[in-house]
Design a protein around this motif. Structure first.
Motif, mmCIF file in Angstrom:
data_model
loop_
_atom_site.group_PDB
_atom_site.id
_atom_site.type_symbol
_atom_site.label_atom_id
_atom_site.label_comp_id
_atom_site.label_asym_id
_atom_site.label_seq_id
_atom_site.Cartn_x
_atom_site.Cartn_y
_atom_site.Cartn_z
ATOM 1 N N GLY A 13 36.111 -86.103 30.352
ATOM 2 C CA GLY A 13 37.463 -85.551 30.350
ATOM 3 C C GLY A 13 38.115 -85.877 29.034
ATOM 4 O O GLY A 13 38.084 -87.001 28.587
ATOM 5 N N LEU A 14 38.686 -84.889 28.422
ATOM 6 C CA LEU A 14 39.308 -85.121 27.127
ATOM 7 C C LEU A 14 40.650 -85.808 27.324
ATOM 8 O O LEU A 14 41.595 -85.188 27.757
ATOM 9 N N ALA A 109 39.657 -71.920 36.471
ATOM 10 C CA ALA A 109 40.766 -71.335 37.227
ATOM 11 C C ALA A 109 42.110 -71.936 36.827
ATOM 12 O O ALA A 109 43.152 -71.278 36.917
ATOM 13 N N ASP A 110 42.109 -73.199 36.359
ATOM 14 C CA ASP A 110 43.378 -73.846 35.975
ATOM 15 C C ASP A 110 43.769 -73.571 34.520
ATOM 16 O O ASP A 110 44.719 -74.159 34.007
ATOM 17 N N GLY A 111 43.038 -72.680 33.856
ATOM 18 C CA GLY A 111 43.398 -72.303 32.489
ATOM 19 C C GLY A 111 42.669 -73.081 31.412
ATOM 20 O O GLY A 111 42.726 -72.724 30.231
ATOM 21 N N ALA A 132 29.432 -81.851 28.471
ATOM 22 C CA ALA A 132 30.273 -80.833 29.088
ATOM 23 C C ALA A 132 31.698 -81.355 29.061
ATOM 24 O O ALA A 132 31.959 -82.467 29.509
ATOM 25 N N MET A 133 32.611 -80.584 28.481
ATOM 26 C CA MET A 133 33.990 -81.031 28.328
ATOM 27 C C MET A 133 34.935 -79.928 28.779
ATOM 28 O O MET A 133 34.821 -78.782 28.329
ATOM 29 N N ALA A 134 35.863 -80.282 29.659
ATOM 30 C CA ALA A 134 36.888 -79.332 30.096
ATOM 31 C C ALA A 134 38.206 -79.727 29.446
ATOM 32 O O ALA A 134 38.652 -80.865 29.590
ATOM 33 N N ALA A 135 38.820 -78.788 28.711
ATOM 34 C CA ALA A 135 40.021 -79.133 27.955
ATOM 35 C C ALA A 135 40.984 -77.952 27.936
ATOM 36 O O ALA A 135 40.575 -76.786 28.053
ATOM 37 N N ALA A 136 42.262 -78.270 27.786
ATOM 38 C CA ALA A 136 43.303 -77.239 27.674
ATOM 39 C C ALA A 136 43.066 -76.417 26.402
ATOM 40 O O ALA A 136 42.440 -76.899 25.446
ATOM 41 N N PRO A 137 43.577 -75.167 26.373
ATOM 42 C CA PRO A 137 43.299 -74.288 25.225
ATOM 43 C C PRO A 137 43.655 -74.904 23.878
ATOM 44 O O PRO A 137 42.935 -74.708 22.896
ATOM 45 N N TYR A 139 43.311 -77.738 22.846
ATOM 46 C CA TYR A 139 42.366 -78.766 22.415
ATOM 47 C C TYR A 139 40.981 -78.198 22.129
ATOM 48 O O TYR A 139 39.986 -78.936 22.088
ATOM 49 N N THR A 140 40.904 -76.873 21.909
ATOM 50 C CA THR A 140 39.617 -76.261 21.592
ATOM 51 C C THR A 140 39.023 -76.868 20.322
ATOM 52 O O THR A 140 37.828 -77.172 20.253
ATOM 53 N N ARG A 141 39.855 -77.071 19.297
ATOM 54 C CA ARG A 141 39.353 -77.638 18.039
ATOM 55 C C ARG A 141 38.841 -79.061 18.256
ATOM 56 O O ARG A 141 37.815 -79.444 17.714
ATOM 57 N N VAL A 142 39.583 -79.843 19.054
ATOM 58 C CA VAL A 142 39.150 -81.220 19.312
ATOM 59 C C VAL A 142 37.804 -81.214 20.027
ATOM 60 O O VAL A 142 36.918 -82.017 19.724
ATOM 61 N N THR A 143 37.635 -80.289 20.984
ATOM 62 C CA THR A 143 36.368 -80.184 21.704
ATOM 63 C C THR A 143 35.224 -79.915 20.729
ATOM 64 O O THR A 143 34.165 -80.552 20.791
#
Length: 427
Positions: A13-14, A109-111, A132-137, A139-143
């Motif tokens: 989790g980020l 589903a949560d965006g 595998a990392m799930a992150a808010a939009p 934080y795409t660069r951080v991912t």
């Protein structure tokens, strides 16, 4: 190449702190890289399936990070390969790749976006890593930077620092700005604006605060600003100059330089401004204190020998030992995270250039070929040093690997940029 094999996806989790700045900057740094590492690892990075769903292209960021490090040779591929795909690794080896990166992006589903990747060793036909990392939009660069960090660590054997941040000062017209950005110069945010100079930014060890000197009170005053809440406190506002803050490794104290009792001397103060203590008491100017990585020593600049040289003393004060002897002008000491290397600025032949000294044998190496260098700062993995230099009478930033082989120039079209400081690894 490290052989550690990860069989299962590590679901991470980020937990990246939201650095709540309100004012975006209008210009961004651009990186030009020259030179390569002693050996480059050829790596193929396939397009991640469905990555066009994300706000930014993940593979482009990974490629840029690895390419700018100078340690990888990126093999172009027009392929799009999901991490679930069974690939023929000998075929990729025949295409010249020692390693292959494949992955996918899915909108949840949560965006949030679920980004998965696998790093494959084509020589040994084995999997080296998977995440595998799930992150808010946002934080795409951080991912993407975290995937690049993982690739760097598995293939080079040292922790990557692409997901870290930098801070620096910009002067644009009459305005001074303290800005914070990703290590590649993207994602610029303004932490402070002022019509008076801002100097000497320094990250707290946990990356949530920055100490700096501001002249907004018409004199130099040391502040500590929380980058999340934007609240700040005055740490030192004594008679005369208050300057050069440096955090202790545990974040509880700041070493500072004060002229409150006459000549500038080194003091230490709690990070909330309390419990001020004087550490040096000489007839020279003692300034630019820097804690060693273990917090047991403080390096500083002093002219007690007749010209500025770098000295080392116990973190509680006491007798100091001179560290630099080559050249008559050595300033701005910075210690590598492993405590083995001292970076500093030395004036020789009329040029102010970046040097590094191996503290085990006092051997020094000139790392820059420019003429007005200042403010060195190690990357948190100790592999690179960022510093300020001058190009066309305008301040710019440069990065050099500690062996001097890889050089980067970070430029901005408008503005005079100085005093970089590289932030810590983020938890």
């Amino acid at each position: 190449m490290k052989n550690k094999l990860h069989q299962l996806f590590a679901v991470i989790g980020l937990a990246i702190s939201a650095l709540a700045f309100s004012i975006p900057a209008h210009a961004q740094l651009r990186i030009e890289t020259s030179g390569v590492g002693a050996s480059q690892i050829p790596i193929a990075i396939a397009g991640f399936s469905n990555e066009n769903l994300a706000p930014q292209q993940v593979t482009a960021i990974i490629k840029s990070d690895l390419e700018h490090s100078g340690m990888f040779k990126i093999i172009d591929t027009g392929d799009v390969i999901s991490e679930a795909t069974q690939v023929n690794l000998p075929d990729w080896k025949a295409r010249g790749a020692d390693a292959l990166v494949i992955g996918s992006v899915q909108r949840l589903a949560d965006g949030r976006f679920d980004v998965r990747y696998r790093l494959l060793d084509t020589v040994k036909s084995a999997q080296l890593s998977a995440l595998a990392m799930a992150a808010a939009p946002q934080y795409t660069r951080v991912t993407a930077h975290k995937i690049a960090d993982d690739i760097y660590e598995k293939l080079i054997g040292a922790r990557g620092s692409f997901a870290t941040r930098i801070a620096y000062i910009i002067k644009s017209g009459k305005e001074y700005r303290l800005e914070v950005a990703d290590s590649d110069g993207e994602g610029v945010q303004v932490a402070l604006r002022s019509n008076e100079p801002i100097i000497s930014p320094a990250w707290s060890p946990d990356g949530t605060k920055v100490a700096y000197v501001s002249f907004e009170a018409k004199k130099p005053v040391v502040y500590v600003q929380n980058l999340i809440t934007k609240q700040r406190i005055v740490v030192a506002n004594y008679k005369g100059s208050n300057s050069a803050p440096s955090w202790s490794p545990d974040g509880s104290k700041l070493a500072i330089a004060l002229a409150r009792d006459g000549l500038t001397q080194v003091y230490v103060v709690n990070s909330d401004g309390g419990n001020l203590r004087r550490l040096t008491n000489t007839n020279g100017i003692d300034t630019e204190p820097q804690y060693s990585a273990d917090g047991q020593s403080i390096y500083f600049t002093s002219d007690r020998s007749g010209g500025p040289q770098i000295y080392k003393m116990n973190a509680n004060g006491g007798e100091a030992q001179r560290v630099t002897f080559s050249g008559s002008y050595n300033i701005s000491p910075r210690i590598a995270p492993d405590g083995k290397t001292l970076a500093y600025i030395s004036q020789r032949g009329g040029r102010f250039q970046l040097y590094a000294m191996d503290l085990s044998n006092n051997q020094e190496q000139r790392l820059s070929d420019t003429v007005k260098d200042e403010s060195p700062s190690f990357s948190p993995n100790g592999k690179y040093i960022m510093y300020a230099t001058e190009s066309g009478r305008r301040g710019s930033l440069a990065v050099v690997s500690v062996d001097g082989r890889v050089k980067q120039r970070l430029t901005m079209q408008a503005g005079d940029i100085r005093e970089p400081t590289w932030g810590p690894f983020m938890k």
